[in-house]
Enzyme design. Structure first.
Site, PDB file in Angstrom:
ATOM      1  N   GLU A 126      12.588 113.335  24.078  1.00 26.58           N
ATOM      2  CA  GLU A 126      12.774 111.964  23.612  1.00 26.58           C
ATOM      3  C   GLU A 126      12.544 110.982  24.749  1.00 26.58           C
ATOM      4  OE1 GLU A 126      13.970 111.534  20.150  1.00 26.58           O
ATOM      5  OE2 GLU A 126      13.148 109.558  20.631  1.00 26.58           O
ATOM      6  N   ASP A 127      11.712 110.023  24.502  1.00 26.48           N
ATOM      7  CA  ASP A 127      11.516 108.882  25.404  1.00 26.48           C
ATOM      8  C   ASP A 127      11.119 109.271  26.830  1.00 26.48           C
ATOM      9  OD1 ASP A 127      12.112 107.587  23.081  1.00 26.48           O
ATOM     10  OD2 ASP A 127      13.685 106.323  23.909  1.00 26.48           O
ATOM     11  N   ARG A 169      10.779 106.172  29.505  1.00 29.58           N
ATOM     12  CA  ARG A 169      10.262 105.202  28.511  1.00 29.58           C
ATOM     13  C   ARG A 169      11.322 105.053  27.431  1.00 29.58           C
ATOM     14  NH1 ARG A 169      10.304 105.137  23.649  1.00 29.58           N
ATOM     15  NH2 ARG A 169       8.688 106.485  22.824  1.00 29.58           N
ATOM     16  N   ASP A 177       9.896 113.858  19.342  1.00 22.02           N
ATOM     17  CA  ASP A 177      10.219 112.904  18.289  1.00 22.02           C
ATOM     18  C   ASP A 177       9.281 111.690  18.303  1.00 22.02           C
ATOM     19  OD1 ASP A 177      11.840 111.918  16.246  1.00 22.02           O
ATOM     20  OD2 ASP A 177      13.100 110.808  17.649  1.00 22.02           O
ATOM     21  N   ASP A 178       8.930 111.226  19.495  1.00 16.37           N
ATOM     22  CA  ASP A 178       8.105 110.022  19.604  1.00 16.37           C
ATOM     23  C   ASP A 178       6.675 110.282  19.147  1.00 16.37           C
ATOM     24  OD1 ASP A 178      10.163 108.332  20.848  1.00 16.37           O
ATOM     25  OD2 ASP A 178      10.053 109.862  22.402  1.00 16.37           O
ATOM     26  N   TYR A 197      22.490 103.052  17.151  1.00 15.45           N
ATOM     27  CA  TYR A 197      21.072 103.372  17.341  1.00 15.45           C
ATOM     28  C   TYR A 197      20.337 102.069  17.608  1.00 15.45           C
ATOM     29  CZ  TYR A 197      16.765 106.003  16.136  1.00 15.45           C
ATOM     30  OH  TYR A 197      15.549 106.613  16.162  1.00 15.45           O
ATOM     31  N   LYS A 245      20.779 109.849  19.328  1.00 12.80           N
ATOM     32  CA  LYS A 245      19.954 110.686  18.439  1.00 12.80           C
ATOM     33  C   LYS A 245      20.794 111.838  17.885  1.00 12.80           C
ATOM     34  CE  LYS A 245      15.710 108.847  18.869  1.00 12.80           C
ATOM     35  NZ  LYS A 245      14.726 108.528  17.855  1.00 12.80           N
ATOM     36  N   ASN A 257      10.387  99.273  19.277  1.00 14.46           N
ATOM     37  CA  ASN A 257      11.834  99.060  19.391  1.00 14.46           C
ATOM     38  C   ASN A 257      12.185  98.606  20.802  1.00 14.46           C
ATOM     39  OD1 ASN A 257      12.385 100.106  16.767  1.00 14.46           O
ATOM     40  ND2 ASN A 257      12.058 102.162  17.568  1.00 14.46           N
TER      41      ASN A 257
END
Ligand SMILES: NC(=O)C1=CN([C@@H]2O[C@H](COP(=O)(O)OP(=O)(O)OC[C@H]3O[C@@H](n4cnc5c(N)ncnc54)[C@H](OP(=O)(O)O)[C@@H]3O)[C@@H](O)[C@H]2O)C=CC1
Ligand SMILES: CC(=O)C(=O)O
Ligand SMILES: [Mg+2]
Length: 602
Positions: free
Chosen positions: A293-294, A203, A316-317, A150, A221, A458
């Site tokens: 996600e992202d 992203r 999630d973000d 991760y 994930k 991150n």
């Protein structure tokens, strides 16, 4: 292969999932190349080029196939009896070792690698080779291996995904598959999917647009869904939607694995996403959880708003991050004086994470203070790349920033905003490393006895400041946590333990709660319940070390508690479909969790 051999082999072996009927497979296997050679010979000439052959699938795992099947392979841990029953004799060296010894050896080997990416590829190879051993390692050594599979290492892995690509680990759905997405879903070997993590790669962490190479994120994930939340690996599906990339470096890279074109946008983009979402529901039913996600924020907010009405979706973000940060803030109150309403929040970064967290804190405050969310938002301020978000900027602000455009003079720099707003909690969600400068941290420490500083971006390279910086510049007074992990730091003779404020604390348990209750929609109250459950897991000993999150080594217990609270909320809100409600939801969550221990094969 004679019929006795086929019969015996089938009767004594392990059945694995299949699509093609057994007989067809066997016929293909028996005839395969042979029939083509004969046909060519009958035509008078032996084929010199590689003739087309039929790819055949097998229905039973035994012998070499069993050793190559990551779901069933035990490597050297196959017992003598299993080796005899499953045609493994001679395919393995004589020694039989335990799973524990395999684990010890694998950890020893991993620790020899000095380069994080080597550890990452070694772990991915293990996942491809022996799934149970992979999860046993990850569960038993979670604190050591989380940074490998991760953040931060997964970030570097995505950047170099084309070069390190070996075998596909998820489904790739590109514009080429337009009109065929349902068919694509049916190609995945597992049918009973309960959790999908999907990205379009625009992203990836704070690293920007990595296109198709973002696949490392859903894969990582979902590995956490299993290791941390106990969701069975076979019900997890990583997906990357490839609509192109605007990353010129990738477009010029001969090893790039995605579509070599600029990103599709507008109707073309949304039509592909719509086809995907419809196909997902059609293939897996109403209760499959889709975790976004992202995605870049302009798509993330729209997709969440649109599909939360029709599907079980979770971003999630936006939502997972909000829940983990609220938990940290609630826990931090034990180290600070007063209640949540005594605090003022300032964010650097007003995108998915920033506004998502801000909104959940405002919601929690409104419940506690029994006032409107509009009222509680006044305690929360955000800075974006153009400065403090204020009402005079309203004309040019994206819609998700509008609720935060408070009446104030414009302020360009973060340090000036800190001095003016005097926040007690400073949260970095900018994706830009080093933005919590010495001046910023010193300003926070000048009017706060214990400034709360959360550098959430991150991977480590994008962290707004390091643990060392937060502790030294605040003279050891900061309550610090970061998105990617930092080692403990010694300052002035005292050891400080930085916490990790990462949505990995939330989404595995949150997802388990949804799945085990058969929830049909996500509700904000479930996010608040998850925050509360996480904050409750911080022990006195953790607080004594300055921690506002419990250690990851207890994550399965933490996830079971989060799952129980989320499921309880789903039942309470009438959103759960798995009836009757189990009496003890923590015990039920634990009983649902995947175990990586090898089964015995008959
Ligand atoms: N710890 C965790 O669990 C999580 C961490 N993150 C991390 O948070 C970061 C941001 O993610 P996300 O919110 O989704 O990204 P977004 O792109 O949605 O938002 C980024 C925000 O930062 C602002 N920004 C960019 N550069 C600067 C700068 N130099 N100064 C001030 N503001 C700046 C942008 O401003 P503008 O709007 O003007 O462009 C935007 O508002 C990433 O690094 C991600 O890895 C995300 C989710 C979870
Ligand atoms: C942790 C996470 O989801 C992110 O950085 O995007
Ligand atoms: Mg993310």
């Amino acid at each position: 292969m004679n019929s006795y051999y086929i019969k015996k082999r089938f009767c004594s072996s392990i059945f694995i999932q299949q699509r093609a009927p057994i007989l067809t497979s066997l016929l293909s296997r028996c005839l395969g190349n042979q029939s083509i050679t004969m046909a060519s010979e009958m035509n008078g000439a032996v084929e010199t080029r590689n003739p087309p052959v039929t790819p055949w699938t097998i229905s039973v795992a035994s012998g070499n196939t069993l050793l190559r099947d990551p779901h069933h392979n035990k490597g050297l841990a196959f017992t003598q009896k299993e080796r005899e029953s499953h045609y493994l004799l001679g395919l393995l060296p004589p020694v039989v070792i335990s799973q524990e010894l395999q684990e010890k050896k694998m950890m020893y080997n991993l620790r020899q690698y000095q380069i994080p990416l080597q550890r990452y590829t070694a772990m991915m190879d293990l996942q491809e080779r022996n799934q149970k051993l992979f999860y046993k390692l990850l569960i038993d050594h979670v604190e050591e291996l989380l940074p490998v599979v991760y953040t931060p290492t997964v970030g570097e892995a995505c950047q170099k995904y084309g070069s390190i690509f070996r075998r596909p680990q998820g489904l790739y759905i590109s514009l080429n598959e337009k009109g065929k997405i349902l068919e694509v879903l049916k190609n995945w070997p597992h049918k009973n999917i309960q959790v999908i993590v999907v990205t379009d790669g625009q992203r990836i962490l704070g690293l920007g647009d990595l296109g198709c190479q973002g696949m490392g994120i859903p894969v990582g994930k979902l590995a956490l869904y299993t290791a941390l939340g106990g969701i069975k690996p076979s019900v997890c599906l990583p997906v990357t939607i490839d609509v192109g990339t605007n990353n010129q470096k990738l477009l010029d890279d001969e090893f790039y694995i995605g579509l070599k074109q600029k990103r599709a946008t507008g109707d073309e983009y949304h039509a592909l996403l719509e086809e995907f979402m419809v196909a997902v529901k059609q293939n897996y039913g109403e209760k499959v959880l889709v975790q976004f996600e992202d995605f870049a924020n302009h798509n993330a907010f729209d997709l969440l708003a649109k599909y939360s009405k029709t599907h079980l979706v979770f971003n999630d973000d936006i939502q997972g991050t909000a829940s983990v940060v609220l938990a940290g803030v609630i826990a931090a109150l034990k180290l600070l004086s007063g209640s949540l309403s005594d605090h003022t929040f300032l964010f650097l970064g007003a995108g998915e994470a920033g506004t998502g967290i801000a909104e959940l804190i405002a919601l929690e405050l409104s419940k506690q203070m029994q006032v409107t969310v509009e009222e509680t938002r006044k305690k929360i301020w955000l800075v974006d790349s153009k400065g403090l978000i204020v009402d005079s900027r309203k004309e040019s602000l994206q819609s998700f920033k509008l609720p935060w455009a408070h009446l104030h003079e414009p302020i360009r720099d973060l340090v000036d905003a800190v001095k003016e707003i005097k926040p007690t909690v400073l949260i970095g969600t900018s994706g830009v490393g080093g933005t919590f400068t010495k001046d910023v941290v010193e300003a926070m420490a000048s009017f706060n006895k214990k400034p709360v500083i959360l550098a959430l971006s991150n991977p480590t390279s994008q962290s707004e400041c390091t643990a060392e910086e937060a502790y030294t510049w605040s003279e050891g007074r900061a309550i610090f946590a970061s998105g990617s992990p930092f080692d403990p730091y010694e300052y002035d003779g005292k050891t400080f333990y930085p916490g990790q404020s990462n949505n990995a604390y939330i989404f595995p348990g949150f997802g388990l709660g949804l799945v085990m209750s058969g929830a049909i929609r996500v509700h904000n109250d479930m996010l608040l319940a998850a925050s509360e459950a996480l904050a409750q897991q911080v022990t006195v000993e953790n607080f004594e070390n300055g921690l506002i999150y419990p250690p990851f080594k207890n994550i399965r217990k933490i996830s079971a508690n989060i799952a129980a609270k989320v499921a309880a909320k789903a039942y309470e809100l009438g959103l759960a479909s798995n009836l009757p409600r189990p009496e003890n939801l923590v015990e039920y969550a634990e009983s649902c969790m995947y175990s990586p221990v090898y089964p015995n094969y008959r």
